[in-house]
Design a protein around this motif. Structure first.
Motif, PDB file in Angstrom:
ATOM      1  N   ARG A 135       0.848  -1.200   0.000  1.00 51.79           N
ATOM      2  CA  ARG A 135       0.000   0.000   0.000  1.00 51.79           C
ATOM      3  C   ARG A 135       0.882   1.248   0.000  1.00 51.79           C
ATOM      4  O   ARG A 135       1.968   1.252   0.573  1.00 51.79           O
ATOM      5  N   ASP A 136       0.381   2.321  -0.598  1.00 47.66           N
ATOM      6  CA  ASP A 136       0.971   3.639  -0.405  1.00 47.66           C
ATOM      7  C   ASP A 136       0.384   4.210   0.878  1.00 47.66           C
ATOM      8  O   ASP A 136      -0.827   4.461   0.965  1.00 47.66           O
TER       9      ASP A 136
ATOM     10  N   VAL B   3      -9.411   3.723   0.050  1.00 42.44           N
ATOM     11  CA  VAL B   3      -8.429   4.144   1.052  1.00 42.44           C
ATOM     12  C   VAL B   3      -8.783   3.524   2.397  1.00 42.44           C
ATOM     13  O   VAL B   3      -9.911   3.667   2.883  1.00 42.44           O
TER      14      VAL B   3
ATOM     15  N   TYR C 206      -4.309   2.324  -1.016  1.00 45.72           N
ATOM     16  CA  TYR C 206      -3.862   3.452  -0.210  1.00 45.72           C
ATOM     17  C   TYR C 206      -4.318   3.288   1.243  1.00 45.72           C
ATOM     18  O   TYR C 206      -5.341   2.663   1.514  1.00 45.72           O
TER      19      TYR C 206
END
Length: 403
Positions: free
Chosen positions: A44-45, A72, A97
């Motif tokens: 994940r970012d 997210v 994210y």
């Protein structure tokens, strides 16, 4: 197995009414797999948001802005230690994210585990005097955490402690997010010299009178209701959340999202959809009155709450349990004089500590035994409620709100 266990225990906690499940599931799962946070963060970012004040709201705004790109994961309810992060990531499943609010003391541990792409740093001020570090020690902790990190930092250019901590990073985006509470940053953290300020609080230029530490030129800034981007483009912010501080939080969110390629024109409408954050800000009808609940945990938070609250009947509620900090002497750091011209009610387990403090500021008040009594004692159709952490949660439960 640990992930499934976290989800299951969290669901059981919610089903039995014992809580929102945002901590207990992660706590048990970490017992089974101590490296679970690192495992769930992989792929994940990750964005980490840390501060003494405003991190829950900024996390919510940032997750909304980044949502332009896809799903997210986020710790929506503000459980900002590793157990809460594990619960949030496990509950969300595989998302590209994650935006995680992080308790300022836990930033080193969570940074090491999640390897974030971006860290957003908002402010540092005194908090929970019986157990929290001195502000200068927290700034030093952040500085050592960030040293030699390969990470993009979005930082508040108006807080000298944050600037000193973030200045060890090469890739920093500075945001003029303001600083109304100044009493923890009159001394330079680099050399011990005095900090000199020019201009009004919240938008002042500052510098150390002894060494070279000074306010960096911001890339993003707030101009009234408008966020000005690095290219000079102006984006009007129309939030449903009150106060200048939340417009500043929105500027931070836009700066973080821009690093991922999100255009402010796409993110701004998403920010305008947020009506409340973990029970804060939304107006609730009760017994014919409109009630708004604001959280204020420390002197800086109370200063911002006074600016957000309408000049109407105001109920203040203070407890001193473990999550609040047992020491209530911080009340003497708060200037309560803005409340002099409005009806003030007080309640909570430490209401009379608060009453003595209000007396010092010459603020008349009426003690009420409970929140319900405060509602009944309210004249007119509007009540502003400002409460510290556990008092806030009690009143929120009484209002039967889960946002």
């Amino acid at each position: 197995m640990a992930t499934s266990l976290s989800r299951g225990i969290g669901a059981l906690s919610r089903a039995t009414g014992r809580g929102d499940g945002s901590v207990i599931g992660g706590r048990v799962a970490l017992r089974l797999d101590p490296d679970l946070l690192a495992s769930l963060s992989a792929g994940r970012d990750v964005v980490l948001v840390s501060a003494t004040n405003g991190k829950t709201t900024t996390t919510r705004l940032t997750a909304a802005a980044l949502g332009v790109l896809g799903p997210v994961a986020s710790n929506t309810f503000g459980a900002n230690m590793p157990a809460g992060h594990v619960s949030a990531l496990a509950q969300a499943g595989p998302t590209p994210y994650a935006v995680l609010e992080v308790d300022e003391h836990y930033l080193p541990h969570v940074t090491a585990a999640t390897k974030p792409r971006v860290i957003a740093l908002l402010n540092l001020s005194r908090d929970q005097l019986d157990r929290a570090k001195e502000v200068a020690l927290l700034a030093a902790l952040w500085r050592e955490t960030l040293r030699e990190q390969r990470v993009h930092v979005v930082a508040n250019a108006d807080d000298p402690m944050v600037v000193w901590a973030a200045s060890v990073v090469e890739d920093v985006c500075w945001v003029a997010a303001g600083q109304r509470w100044l009493d923890d940053s009159w001394v330079c953290p680099e050399c011990g010299g005095g900090i000199r300020r020019e201009g009004s609080p919240g938008g002042a230029v500052w510098e150390c009178v002894t060494c070279g530490l000074r306010r960096p030129e911001p890339h993003w800034r707030l101009d009234g209701d408008t966020v000005v981007a690095p290219d000079g483009a102006r984006h009007r912010i129309e939030l449903r959340l009150p106060g200048r501080v939340n417009r500043a939080n929105a500027a931070i969110a836009l700066a973080v999202a821009a690093h991922f390629g999100v255009r402010p024109t796409d993110a701004v409408p998403r920010l305008a959809q947020i009506r409340s954050v973990a029970g804060r800000y939304t107006l609730v009808e009760r017994d014919g009155r409109a009630i708004r609940l604001l959280l204020a945990k420390n002197p800086a938070g109370w200063l911002e709450a006074f600016e957000m609250a309408d000049p109407t009947t105001t109920l203040l509620s203070i407890n001193a349990r473990a999550p609040d900090g047992f020491d209530t002497s911080w009340l003497y750091d708060v200037d309560f004089s803005p409340l002099r011209d409005r009806p003030v009610l007080i309640t909570g387990e430490r209401a009379f500590d608060l009453g003595v403090r209000l007396g010092v500021n010459g603020v008349p008040f009426t003690h009420v035994p409970s929140f319900a009594d405060g509602v009944a004692a309210t004249r007119g159709r509007r009540l502003e409620v400002i409460a510290n952490y556990t008092a806030f949660q009690q009143i929120r439960a009484e209002l039967d709100r889960v946002d």
